[in-house]
Design a protein around this motif. Structure first.
Motif, PDB file in Angstrom:
ATOM      1  N   ALA A   1       0.766  -1.268   0.019  1.00  0.00           N
ATOM      2  CA  ALA A   1       0.128   0.075   0.144  1.00  0.00           C
ATOM      3  C   ALA A   1       0.872   1.303   0.042  1.00  0.00           C
ATOM      4  O   ALA A   1       0.706   2.192  -0.847  1.00  0.00           O
ATOM      5  N   LEU A   2       2.054   1.264   0.808  1.00  0.00           N
ATOM      6  CA  LEU A   2       2.798   2.394   1.035  1.00  0.00           C
ATOM      7  C   LEU A   2       3.525   2.533  -0.573  1.00  0.00           C
ATOM      8  O   LEU A   2       3.679   3.678  -0.899  1.00  0.00           O
ATOM      9  N   LEU A   3       3.590   1.423  -1.207  1.00  0.00           N
ATOM     10  CA  LEU A   3       4.736   1.591  -2.151  1.00  0.00           C
ATOM     11  C   LEU A   3       3.543   2.301  -3.444  1.00  0.00           C
ATOM     12  O   LEU A   3       4.115   3.201  -4.266  1.00  0.00           O
ATOM     13  N   PHE A   4       2.387   2.040  -3.514  1.00  0.00           N
ATOM     14  CA  PHE A   4       1.389   2.632  -4.596  1.00  0.00           C
ATOM     15  C   PHE A   4       1.215   4.034  -4.236  1.00  0.00           C
ATOM     16  O   PHE A   4       1.125   4.614  -5.046  1.00  0.00           O
ATOM     17  N   ILE A   5       1.255   4.464  -3.055  1.00  0.00           N
ATOM     18  CA  ILE A   5       1.034   5.727  -2.479  1.00  0.00           C
ATOM     19  C   ILE A   5       2.165   6.577  -3.013  1.00  0.00           C
ATOM     20  O   ILE A   5       2.106   7.711  -3.587  1.00  0.00           O
ATOM     21  N   VAL A   6       3.410   6.153  -2.605  1.00  0.00           N
ATOM     22  CA  VAL A   6       4.531   6.982  -3.031  1.00  0.00           C
ATOM     23  C   VAL A   6       4.843   6.966  -4.492  1.00  0.00           C
ATOM     24  O   VAL A   6       5.088   8.059  -4.838  1.00  0.00           O
ATOM     25  N   ILE A   7       4.522   5.771  -5.190  1.00  0.00           N
ATOM     26  CA  ILE A   7       4.798   5.870  -6.789  1.00  0.00           C
ATOM     27  C   ILE A   7       3.654   6.899  -7.356  1.00  0.00           C
ATOM     28  O   ILE A   7       4.069   7.651  -8.311  1.00  0.00           O
ATOM     29  N   ASN A   8       2.610   6.994  -6.755  1.00  0.00           N
ATOM     30  CA  ASN A   8       1.658   7.743  -7.437  1.00  0.00           C
ATOM     31  C   ASN A   8       1.840   9.235  -7.270  1.00  0.00           C
ATOM     32  O   ASN A   8       1.452   9.993  -7.833  1.00  0.00           O
TER      33      ASN A   8
END
Length: 323
Positions: free
Chosen positions: A297-304
């Motif tokens: 979840a954190l990965l998707f947020i950061v990449i977005n």
């Protein structure tokens, strides 16, 4: 721009809290890891002592807030199976998944985008038709089947590539990397190709569609009228204009590939996060499952967030609108 960044960071914090509650509740409400950890012949006293030791006798909401308290101190708990801190366990597996994912996505982008632009530049040529046929196969062939075919051809029949494992590694900063050795690259090629297949086809189709649309636009007509060569038109104007959707796809595919490289890592026995989460689900290793899903979840947020900031760098109109 600063206001936009602060707004997105605040939204990210809210999403992370919401995801932590959903993930923790979903994982801890299913199954009982004690049934896996101890022998069925254990007495009720031993069973109760182990349940109390891991705090599983508390209500779910108390377990969640205790989990949040530990997370704020950088503690994701201990693995029930490996008996080591979850953060150390994930960090030990993360480099393997990172190098596999980055190799696959970068290869798919560096090869797929130029090929797709050529297919959009000359859409009716035999080469372009062959390129589109290959992209259709990339969408249609299941990942696990393609991986097994790679192993059968290159490892079993030809014997020029290893069938699995990570090969020789080099330690940098306490982390092991295999792309720095020749033997590591031999082990990396097949799983990277397998993981890159779908992304490669996707990049081809996106680049082709964007190029075909822009070749009929006034921007290209004016560039040609100014005497620019076709290569300059494609590299400076067309590539720049199609870069925004490509950046979006690159970011999302990088995140999804890093998060869901489970099939490839399982087929090729690649010791990364994908194989770790499969083993954790099998053994109901709840702390590892929760930490992995939170990392995703954190990965998707950061990449977005990174993709949105890249938009502003590529399109001056967005910078002015967010100033």
């Amino acid at each position: 721009m600063l206001a936009f960044i602060l707004q997105r960071l605040w939204q990210a914090v809210i999403v992370i809290f919401a995801m932590s509650a959903l993930v923790f509740t979903g994982v801890y409400a299913v199954g009982n890891p004690i049934d896996v950890l101890i022998s069925p012949d254990a007495t009720q006293d031993i069973r109760a002592a182990i349940i109390a030791q891991y705090g599983l006798d508390q209500p779910l909401w108390q377990q969640y807030f205790a989990f949040l308290g530990r997370v704020f101190h950088g503690d994701f708990g201990r693995s029930l199976v490996y008996n080591m801190p979850v953060s150390e366990l994930i960090l030990s597996r993360l480099p393997a998944t990172l190098e596999l994912t980055l190799t696959a996505v970068i290869f798919a982008s560096l090869v797929g985008i130029p090929i797709g632009m050529y297919a959009g530049y000359k859409p009716h040529s035999p080469i372009s038709r062959a390129i589109m046929a290959i992209s259709i196969l990339g969408f249609s062939v299941p990942t696990f089947w393609f991986g097994l075919m790679l192993i059968m051809v290159f490892a079993v029949q030809l014997g020029i590539m290893p069938a699995g494992g990570r090969g020789e590694t080099v330690s940098i900063g306490g982390f092991e990397f295999s792309f720095l050795t020749a033997d590591g690259w031999k082990h990396l090629v097949l799983p990277a190709l397998n993981l890159a297949l779908f992304k490669f086809s996707l990049m081809i189709r996106l680049a082709r569609a964007g190029t075909r649309e822009l070749m009929l636009s006034d921007t290209v007509k004016f560039a040609r009228a100014a005497g620019l060569t076709e290569f300059t038109v494609l590299s400076r104007h067309v590539l720049r204009l199609i870069s925004i959707p490509l950046v979006t796809v690159f970011g999302l595919e990088l995140a999804s590939t890093l998060a869901f490289a489970v099939v490839t890592e399982t087929i090729f026995s690649w010791p990364g996060l994908g194989k770790l989460i499969i083993d954790s689900i099998t053994s109901l290793d709840r702390p590892v499952m929760v930490a992995y899903l939170m990392l995703v979840a954190l990965l998707f947020i950061v990449i977005n967030l990174v993709v949105d900031l890249t938009y502003a760098l590529l399109d001056p109109r967005l910078r002015k609108g967010r100033a």
